[in-house]
Scaffold this active site. Structure first.
Site, PDB file in Angstrom:
ATOM      1  N   ILE A 299       8.393   4.112  -1.541  1.00 53.20           N
ATOM      2  CA  ILE A 299       7.645   5.190  -0.809  1.00 53.20           C
ATOM      3  C   ILE A 299       8.818   6.103   0.061  1.00 53.20           C
ATOM      4  CG2 ILE A 299       6.244   6.157   0.800  1.00 53.20           C
ATOM      5  CD1 ILE A 299       4.291   3.818  -0.069  1.00 53.20           C
ATOM      6  N   PRO A 300       9.456   7.315  -0.722  1.00 57.49           N
ATOM      7  CA  PRO A 300      10.732   7.701  -0.109  1.00 57.49           C
ATOM      8  C   PRO A 300      10.595   8.535   1.152  1.00 57.49           C
ATOM      9  CG  PRO A 300       9.685   9.148  -2.000  1.00 57.49           C
ATOM     10  CD  PRO A 300       8.650   7.920  -1.587  1.00 57.49           C
ATOM     11  N   CYS A 301      10.418   7.831   2.346  1.00 55.03           N
ATOM     12  CA  CYS A 301      10.395   8.675   3.414  1.00 55.03           C
ATOM     13  C   CYS A 301      11.830   9.196   3.984  1.00 55.03           C
ATOM     14  CB  CYS A 301       9.762   7.525   4.532  1.00 55.03           C
ATOM     15  SG  CYS A 301      10.786   6.193   4.705  1.00 55.03           S
ATOM     16  N   HIS A 302      12.743   8.497   3.148  1.00 59.43           N
ATOM     17  CA  HIS A 302      14.166   9.025   3.242  1.00 59.43           C
ATOM     18  C   HIS A 302      14.300  10.480   2.780  1.00 59.43           C
ATOM     19  CE1 HIS A 302      14.210   7.483  -0.693  1.00 59.43           C
ATOM     20  NE2 HIS A 302      15.057   8.518  -0.928  1.00 59.43           N
TER      21      HIS A 302
END
Length: 169
Positions: free
Chosen positions: A136-139
């Site tokens: 889950i690409p919180c970056h």
């Protein structure tokens, strides 16, 4: 889903260090550049009580991780995920998964996409509580002024992931 079955754990070596992952059958429950014990603390309470076994049978997952780091930056989109969190956090994580690899959005845009434009701080909190990074690409979430903000595994890892995906030079 049988709660008596153990959860499975795999470790994958990456350019950023070891990525630890916990799964329930084919659903990713936790992932990160942290210890297994740290990830276990992020699970639903009933999952924390389950046995976790390291498994060599998770080749589908370790190959997916290898593919991502080899340049298939959209490969994580196919993975099923589940993690505890508020309704807003669930909406924010779902919105994060819709950000195309190689793109970034602001915390304000994330709040809007999660259904509550005024909840910018809550969007940041959802990023910070994401138990399934980088899947889950919180970056991919940055500040409105264009600065990069924080990342639970360090700004160097965030910048590496964004460069890897072509979002920054």
């Amino acid at each position: 889903m049988k709660r008596s079955e153990p959860l499975l754990h795999a470790s994958s070596r990456t350019p950023l260090g070891v990525l630890e992952v916990i799964v329930d059958q084919e659903t990713v429950l936790a992932a990160g550049f942290a210890s297994l014990n740290t990830l276990k603390k992020k699970l639903y309470e009933e999952d924390r009580a389950r046995e976790i076994r390291t498994s060599k049978s998770l080749t589908w997952l370790t190959e997916c991780i290898a593919d991502y780091f080899d340049g298939n930056i959209s490969v994580f989109n196919q993975l099923k995920v589940r993690q505890p969190g508020s309704g807003f956090s669930q909406s924010a994580w779902k919105a994060m998964r819709k950000i195309p690899a190689g793109k970034v959005i602001s915390y304000a845009t994330l709040a809007q996409r999660a259904g509550s434009p005024a909840a910018v701080r809550a969007a940041g909190t959802a990023c910070g509580r994401n138990a399934i990074a980088p899947i889950i690409p919180c970056h991919r979430i940055i500040r409105s002024d264009g600065s990069f903000g924080n990342y639970g595994y360090g700004i160097d890892k965030k910048l590496w992931l964004l460069r890897h995906e072509g979002a920054i030079d």
